[in-house]
Design a protein around this motif. Sequence first.
Motif, PDB file in Angstrom:
ATOM      1  N   ASN A   1       0.809  -1.223   0.000  1.00 28.13           N
ATOM      2  CA  ASN A   1       0.000   0.000   0.000  1.00 28.13           C
ATOM      3  C   ASN A   1       0.845   1.277   0.000  1.00 28.13           C
ATOM      4  OD1 ASN A   1      -2.385   1.414  -0.169  1.00 28.13           O
ATOM      5  ND2 ASN A   1      -2.876   1.308   1.995  1.00 28.13           N
ATOM      6  N   GLY A   2       2.168   1.149   0.144  1.00 26.83           N
ATOM      7  CA  GLY A   2       3.011   2.339   0.165  1.00 26.83           C
ATOM      8  C   GLY A   2       2.863   3.187  -1.092  1.00 26.83           C
ATOM      9  N   ILE A   3       2.859   2.522  -2.241  1.00 30.13           N
ATOM     10  CA  ILE A   3       2.796   3.253  -3.518  1.00 30.13           C
ATOM     11  C   ILE A   3       1.481   4.025  -3.658  1.00 30.13           C
ATOM     12  CG2 ILE A   3       1.965   1.199  -4.798  1.00 30.13           C
ATOM     13  CD1 ILE A   3       4.209   3.926  -6.262  1.00 30.13           C
TER      14      ILE A   3
ATOM     15  N   LYS B   1      -8.795   6.487  -9.997  1.00 34.07           N
ATOM     16  CA  LYS B   1      -7.904   7.004 -11.036  1.00 34.07           C
ATOM     17  C   LYS B   1      -6.543   7.407 -10.447  1.00 34.07           C
ATOM     18  CE  LYS B   1      -8.722   9.681 -15.064  1.00 34.07           C
ATOM     19  NZ  LYS B   1      -8.905  11.016 -15.503  1.00 34.07           N
ATOM     20  N   VAL B   2      -6.601   8.091  -9.313  1.00 33.28           N
ATOM     21  CA  VAL B   2      -5.365   8.535  -8.662  1.00 33.28           C
ATOM     22  C   VAL B   2      -4.556   7.333  -8.184  1.00 33.28           C
ATOM     23  CG1 VAL B   2      -4.510   9.646  -6.567  1.00 33.28           C
ATOM     24  CG2 VAL B   2      -6.171  10.820  -8.013  1.00 33.28           C
ATOM     25  N   LEU B   3      -5.248   6.349  -7.599  1.00 28.24           N
ATOM     26  CA  LEU B   3      -4.544   5.164  -7.089  1.00 28.24           C
ATOM     27  C   LEU B   3      -3.893   4.395  -8.237  1.00 28.24           C
ATOM     28  CD1 LEU B   3      -7.186   3.938  -4.478  1.00 28.24           C
ATOM     29  CD2 LEU B   3      -5.017   5.097  -3.991  1.00 28.24           C
ATOM     30  N   GLN B   4      -4.590   4.356  -9.378  1.00 28.64           N
ATOM     31  CA  GLN B   4      -4.057   3.629 -10.535  1.00 28.64           C
ATOM     32  C   GLN B   4      -3.025   4.452 -11.293  1.00 28.64           C
ATOM     33  OE1 GLN B   4      -7.744   2.901 -12.648  1.00 28.64           O
ATOM     34  NE2 GLN B   4      -7.896   0.810 -11.859  1.00 28.64           N
ATOM     35  N   ALA B   5      -2.943   5.752 -10.937  1.00 27.44           N
ATOM     36  CA  ALA B   5      -2.025   6.670 -11.614  1.00 27.44           C
ATOM     37  C   ALA B   5      -2.271   6.689 -13.120  1.00 27.44           C
ATOM     38  CB  ALA B   5      -0.576   6.307 -11.318  1.00 27.44           C
ATOM     39  N   THR B   6      -3.575   6.738 -13.491  1.00 22.10           N
ATOM     40  CA  THR B   6      -3.898   6.790 -14.929  1.00 22.10           C
ATOM     41  C   THR B   6      -4.349   8.201 -15.311  1.00 22.10           C
ATOM     42  OG1 THR B   6      -6.146   6.047 -14.400  1.00 22.10           O
ATOM     43  CG2 THR B   6      -4.582   4.376 -15.146  1.00 22.10           C
TER      44      THR B   6
ATOM     45  N   PRO C   1      -1.011  13.508  -1.876  1.00 19.87           N
ATOM     46  CA  PRO C   1      -1.018  14.914  -2.323  1.00 19.87           C
ATOM     47  C   PRO C   1      -2.360  15.364  -2.908  1.00 19.87           C
ATOM     48  CG  PRO C   1       0.722  13.635  -3.425  1.00 19.87           C
ATOM     49  CD  PRO C   1      -0.162  12.669  -2.733  1.00 19.87           C
ATOM     50  N   GLN C   2      -3.224  14.414  -3.258  1.00 14.29           N
ATOM     51  CA  GLN C   2      -4.444  14.750  -4.000  1.00 14.29           C
ATOM     52  C   GLN C   2      -5.676  14.952  -3.127  1.00 14.29           C
ATOM     53  OE1 GLN C   2      -4.162  15.147  -7.238  1.00 14.29           O
ATOM     54  NE2 GLN C   2      -2.089  14.323  -7.405  1.00 14.29           N
TER      55      GLN C   2
END
Length: 258
Positions: free
Chosen positions: A166-168, A253-258, A175-176
């Motif tokens: 879960n670190g990533i 979306k943020v978690l997937q960094a897409t 920040p979001q």
Amino acid sequence: MDELLNTAIQIARQAGAILRAGFGQARSVDDYKGGIELVTEYDQRSEALILAGLQAVFPDHQILAEESGQIDSSSSYCWVVDPLDGTVNFAHGVPGFAVSIGLRHAGKPLLGVVYDPLRDELFAGQQGQLPTLNNQPIRVSTVTDLRRGLVATGFPYDKASNPDNNGIYVVRALPQVQDLRRAGSAALDLSYVAAGRYAGYWELRLKPWDFAAGALLVQLAGGVITDLNGSDAWQQSGSVVCGNPIFQAQLLKVLQAT
Ligand code: IPD
Ligand code: CA
Ligand code: CA
């Protein structure tokens, strides 16, 4: 149906009273299940009370309980029990733990009860109705902007040995969002999403007893749950991302960094 819910509520309150009485006792760290995963005397005592209570009223129902495992029968009803969700908090004298009791019928969630004994907050819900907090209807947050949403998460017990810890996702989300909490009880995290306190919550590899009650409360309160891939099959992995439909989609979306 009301009999099922009322029984679950009554038993959750009784188990909560055991935890409340034991909270802050000097010797509550009793054992390790291996690694860093604790089990206290109060996990056991709470579970014994819950199992005895359920079996007295519904002797033929199945039970899946964290400390006892699966108690099989031919019944299509299965109670899913976490007698003390937030054991690490409890063992260290930190407030923030709950009793969680869910019921599945033919594999589908039917009702859920999460009881926080220190705050005397009872979250409850059954299919077809809005869930309640101390008898008042609750709904998920209406926040749609990530920067205005308070978000919760948690970390798996295998966080030291499994790099997927879960670190990533924390690095991506922090920040979001308005702010991030790791309060230590998945059942309460889910209940807080249902009550609109947290706008969103995600966690990896939860166990059925962590989410059996709380996830249903989120859905009944108008929330959406997917796994980290956006799939509805989140029960299989126990990885959840939830919130109101708009907030959940943005968080995903943020978690997937897409
Ligand atoms: C844990 C808590 C914690 C979550 C862990 C769970 P337990 O349950 O819900 O918040 O991060 O994944 O295992 O061990 O206290 O019942
Ligand atoms: Ca748990
Ligand atoms: Ca537990």
